[in-house]
Write a protein that holds these residues in place. Structure first.
Motif, PDB file in Angstrom:
ATOM      1  N   ARG A 141       0.827  -1.125   0.060  1.00  0.00           N
ATOM      2  CA  ARG A 141      -0.155  -0.015  -0.153  1.00  0.00           C
ATOM      3  C   ARG A 141       0.925   1.396   0.151  1.00  0.00           C
ATOM      4  O   ARG A 141       1.738   1.449   0.860  1.00  0.00           O
ATOM      5  N   VAL A 150       7.533  -0.485  11.913  1.00  0.00           N
ATOM      6  CA  VAL A 150       6.633  -1.501  11.197  1.00  0.00           C
ATOM      7  C   VAL A 150       5.450  -1.637  11.353  1.00  0.00           C
ATOM      8  O   VAL A 150       4.738  -2.572  10.918  1.00  0.00           O
ATOM      9  N   MET A 151       4.698  -0.615  12.234  1.00  0.00           N
ATOM     10  CA  MET A 151       3.432  -0.573  12.582  1.00  0.00           C
ATOM     11  C   MET A 151       2.626  -0.232  11.349  1.00  0.00           C
ATOM     12  O   MET A 151       1.448  -0.251  11.253  1.00  0.00           O
ATOM     13  N   PHE A 156       3.747  -4.968   3.934  1.00  0.00           N
ATOM     14  CA  PHE A 156       3.547  -5.461   5.272  1.00  0.00           C
ATOM     15  C   PHE A 156       2.623  -6.951   5.202  1.00  0.00           C
ATOM     16  O   PHE A 156       2.386  -7.083   4.179  1.00  0.00           O
ATOM     17  N   MET A 158       0.050  -9.411   6.063  1.00  0.00           N
ATOM     18  CA  MET A 158      -1.309  -9.516   6.641  1.00  0.00           C
ATOM     19  C   MET A 158      -1.846 -11.055   6.733  1.00  0.00           C
ATOM     20  O   MET A 158      -1.463 -11.718   5.692  1.00  0.00           O
ATOM     21  N   GLU A 260      -4.833  -0.026  15.489  1.00  0.00           N
ATOM     22  CA  GLU A 260      -5.734  -1.186  15.135  1.00  0.00           C
ATOM     23  C   GLU A 260      -4.844  -2.375  14.645  1.00  0.00           C
ATOM     24  O   GLU A 260      -4.077  -2.158  13.726  1.00  0.00           O
ATOM     25  N   VAL A 261      -5.042  -3.632  15.228  1.00  0.00           N
ATOM     26  CA  VAL A 261      -4.317  -4.672  15.162  1.00  0.00           C
ATOM     27  C   VAL A 261      -4.897  -5.611  14.289  1.00  0.00           C
ATOM     28  O   VAL A 261      -4.538  -6.575  13.652  1.00  0.00           O
ATOM     29  N   GLY A 262      -6.256  -5.494  14.291  1.00  0.00           N
ATOM     30  CA  GLY A 262      -7.050  -6.453  13.376  1.00  0.00           C
ATOM     31  C   GLY A 262      -8.441  -5.757  13.085  1.00  0.00           C
ATOM     32  O   GLY A 262      -8.869  -4.935  13.725  1.00  0.00           O
ATOM     33  N   GLY A 295      -9.278  -9.160   8.994  1.00  0.00           N
ATOM     34  CA  GLY A 295      -7.797  -9.033   8.908  1.00  0.00           C
ATOM     35  C   GLY A 295      -6.907  -8.906  10.113  1.00  0.00           C
ATOM     36  O   GLY A 295      -7.464  -8.556  11.263  1.00  0.00           O
ATOM     37  N   ARG A 300       2.513  -5.519  11.923  1.00  0.00           N
ATOM     38  CA  ARG A 300       2.194  -4.555  12.889  1.00  0.00           C
ATOM     39  C   ARG A 300       1.945  -4.988  14.549  1.00  0.00           C
ATOM     40  O   ARG A 300       2.351  -4.228  15.232  1.00  0.00           O
TER      41      ARG A 300
HETATM   42  P1  ATP Z   1      -5.479   1.396   8.981  1.00  0.00           P
HETATM   43  O1  ATP Z   1      -6.627   2.210   9.274  1.00  0.00           O
HETATM   44  O2  ATP Z   1      -4.353   1.462  10.238  1.00  0.00           O
HETATM   45  O3  ATP Z   1      -4.466   1.949   7.680  1.00  0.00           O
HETATM   46  P2  ATP Z   1      -6.670  -0.453   7.622  1.00  0.00           P
HETATM   47  O4  ATP Z   1      -8.150  -0.193   8.142  1.00  0.00           O
HETATM   48  O5  ATP Z   1      -6.360  -0.145   6.355  1.00  0.00           O
HETATM   49  O6  ATP Z   1      -5.571   0.129   8.741  1.00  0.00           O
HETATM   50  P3  ATP Z   1      -7.152  -3.460   6.703  1.00  0.00           P
HETATM   51  O7  ATP Z   1      -7.135  -2.654   5.400  1.00  0.00           O
HETATM   52  O8  ATP Z   1      -8.567  -3.670   7.270  1.00  0.00           O
HETATM   53  O9  ATP Z   1      -6.658  -1.947   7.599  1.00  0.00           O
HETATM   54  O10 ATP Z   1      -6.194  -4.297   6.990  1.00  0.00           O
HETATM   55  C1  ATP Z   1      -6.139  -5.271   7.985  1.00  0.00           C
HETATM   56  C2  ATP Z   1      -5.037  -5.478   9.072  1.00  0.00           C
HETATM   57  O11 ATP Z   1      -3.588  -5.175   8.529  1.00  0.00           O
HETATM   58  C3  ATP Z   1      -5.138  -4.098   9.993  1.00  0.00           C
HETATM   59  O12 ATP Z   1      -5.968  -4.301  11.180  1.00  0.00           O
HETATM   60  C4  ATP Z   1      -3.704  -4.054  10.471  1.00  0.00           C
HETATM   61  O13 ATP Z   1      -3.484  -4.819  11.513  1.00  0.00           O
HETATM   62  C5  ATP Z   1      -2.766  -4.487   9.217  1.00  0.00           C
HETATM   63  N1  ATP Z   1      -2.365  -3.289   8.087  1.00  0.00           N
HETATM   64  C6  ATP Z   1      -3.064  -2.243   7.509  1.00  0.00           C
HETATM   65  N2  ATP Z   1      -2.442  -1.466   6.963  1.00  0.00           N
HETATM   66  C7  ATP Z   1      -1.189  -1.547   7.350  1.00  0.00           C
HETATM   67  C8  ATP Z   1       0.065  -1.234   7.094  1.00  0.00           C
HETATM   68  N3  ATP Z   1       0.258  -0.122   6.255  1.00  0.00           N
HETATM   69  N4  ATP Z   1       1.196  -1.766   7.909  1.00  0.00           N
HETATM   70  C9  ATP Z   1       1.069  -2.891   8.772  1.00  0.00           C
HETATM   71  N5  ATP Z   1      -0.197  -3.394   8.907  1.00  0.00           N
HETATM   72  C10 ATP Z   1      -1.214  -2.841   8.658  1.00  0.00           C
END
Ligand code: ATP
Ligand code: MG
Length: 412
Positions: A141, A150-151, A156, A158, A260-262, A295, A300
């Motif tokens: 992304r 790394v968060m 990354f 998933m 947000e971890v999931g 997810g 993260r």
């Molecule tokens: P955020 O709002 O933090 O960008 P998201 O809503 O885009 O997250 P999802 O698309 O639902 O997240 O992705 C599922 C999971 O993948 C998230 O809950 C998070 O744990 C992880 N995640 C999302 N974007 C990232 C990222 N850029 N780097 C690391 N982990 C990520």
């Protein structure tokens, strides 16, 4: 593993452009390498830790009956155009490129589209439902923010799971099971106390989706926590109307920063309709499949664990995710009796359970590295050991030290 053979070294300083605590510590300890902003490689210690997180998630997904698979990173433009998620005006974080033979492709941001198409070749009757599938796969992304180490990666890992059900009722039953499985994952990772089911935007039938938010100052989200009910509301839906729907009032909620971890989503027929994923029910009627997506971000989570558990000396891994359980430090690497004792202990614990600092280095350096790396149990083999057969056993999390025999270590 013998530390003298480990190709990574610890370092005093992290790159000056790295502001996130998680990445600073992970880089200094040699767990990750920063390729570019938001892009990290996982080196042996980081990879082992990540694999432990992955394995915990895998066990809980298998336990609810999901089947593991893996899909491609390269995505089909035509497929994503059918759900209107290809256009940069609709989805703004694609990495796109061109085939030499002509035509465009993109690197996967998520996988609803390809899995829905795959399922359309395997699901046709009510007898084929429900089905659950998941994968661990790198997502790409083009994230603007890159201050969270790394968060928040541009690349990354998933874990994404998808459910395929006959109707809303069948969907709801699995959704509830997935929520429980997620809570088990976060508890096993040592984050249970500070992780809250959080109502957020993006719901299809209910007005909300559910996120799993872990409290940390390093988080980018603001949530409002109800301690007693162990749930929270994301700032994005923190309105009087939403609170009334949830039966909450502002006075009982406390504002906190979280990551947000999931998350878990009811997708309804958002993807099955445009991609023609349907089935024939018991009466011969054709119906669209009802989907959900679930997810979790293992990379993260790794960063989150560092953020919430580290201290001023370094990282503090919970036993369930630590790269090794034991860190044997031979403090007298030039003493034959010490070497013999430490070698024997290492052989008994095994190279999978123990990192063995057999390097010809000063004790102070070994202690500092061990604190930084953060393995749960440290075993100091020192002067006294050859005489009494006792070692010092130090708990990284509490700092508590005990003199114990070799057998007591083996019984841990
Ligand atoms: P955020 O709002 O933090 O960008 P998201 O809503 O885009 O997250 P999802 O698309 O639902 O997240 O992705 C599922 C999971 O993948 C998230 O809950 C998070 O744990 C992880 N995640 C999302 N974007 C990232 C990222 N850029 N780097 C690391 N982990 C990520
Ligand atoms: Mg995002």
């Amino acid at each position: 593993m013998r530390q003298s053979q480990l190709f990574t070294r610890t370092r005093r300083e992290a790159p000056s452009d790295e502001t996130a605590k998680n990445a600073q510590l992970l880089i200094r300890a040699g767990f990750v390498h920063k390729e570019m902003a938001g892009v990290y490689s996982y080196l042996p210690l980081g990879f082992r830790t990540l694999q432990n997180i992955v394995q915990i998630i895998r066990e809980e997904m298998n336990a609810v009956g999901a089947q593991e698979m893996v899909m491609t990173a390269l995505q089909d433009k035509e497929l994503w155009s059918r759900t209107d998620r290809w256009d940069d005006a609709k989805v703004d974080n694609w990495f796109k490129t061109e085939f030499k033979s002509g035509g465009e492709t993109g690197l996967a941001i998520t996988h609803e589209e390809p899995l829905t198409r795959i399922m359309s070749e395997h699901i046709s009757s009510y007898r084929d439902l429900p089905r659950y599938a998941y994968q661990f796969q790198n997502k790409f992304r083009n994230e603007l923010r890159a201050k969270s180490g790394v968060m928040r990666g541009k690349e990354f890992l998933m874990k994404d799971m998808y459910s395929f059900s006959k109707n809303d009722e069948e969907h709801a039953a699995f959704y509830a099971q997935a929520r429980e499985a997620y809570l088990k994952v976060f508890a096993r990772l040592g984050l249970g106390d500070r992780t809250y089911v959080t109502f957020a935007s993006g719901g299809i039938f209910s007005p909300f989706s559910e996120e799993f938010q872990t409290l940390t100052e390093a988080g980018e989200d603001v949530i409002y926590v109800h301690e007693g009910k162990k749930l929270a509301v994301n700032k994005e839906v923190y309105t009087d109307e939403a609170l009334a729907t949830l039966g909450l009032s502002k006075e009982e909620l406390v504002e906190k920063k979280a990551v947000e971890v999931g998350n878990i989503f009811n997708l309804g027929t958002r993807f099955s309709e445009p991609l023609n994923l349907s089935y024939t029910d018991e009466t011969g009627t054709k119906k669209p499949v009802v989907m959900g997506s679930y997810g979790i971000g293992p990379t993260r989570l790794l960063g989150t664990i560092v953020e919430v558990l580290s201290d001023e000396k370094g990282m503090v891994w919970p036993e369930a995710v630590a790269p090794f359980r034991f860190h044997i430090l031979n403090l007298l690497p030039n003493d034959a009796a010490s070497v013999a004792f430490a070698d024997a202990l290492y052989a008994e614990l095994g190279s999978d359970a123990a990192l063995y600092d057999d390097r010809d280095a000063r004790a102070g350096e070994k202690f500092a590295d061990s604190d930084l790396i953060g393995i749960p149990w440290r075993i100091n083999v020192g002067k006294e050991t050859a005489v009494s057969g006792m070692v010092e056993l130090v708990n990284r999390a509490t700092g508590e030290m005990k003199k114990v025999t070799r057998d007591e270590v083996l019984a841990l």
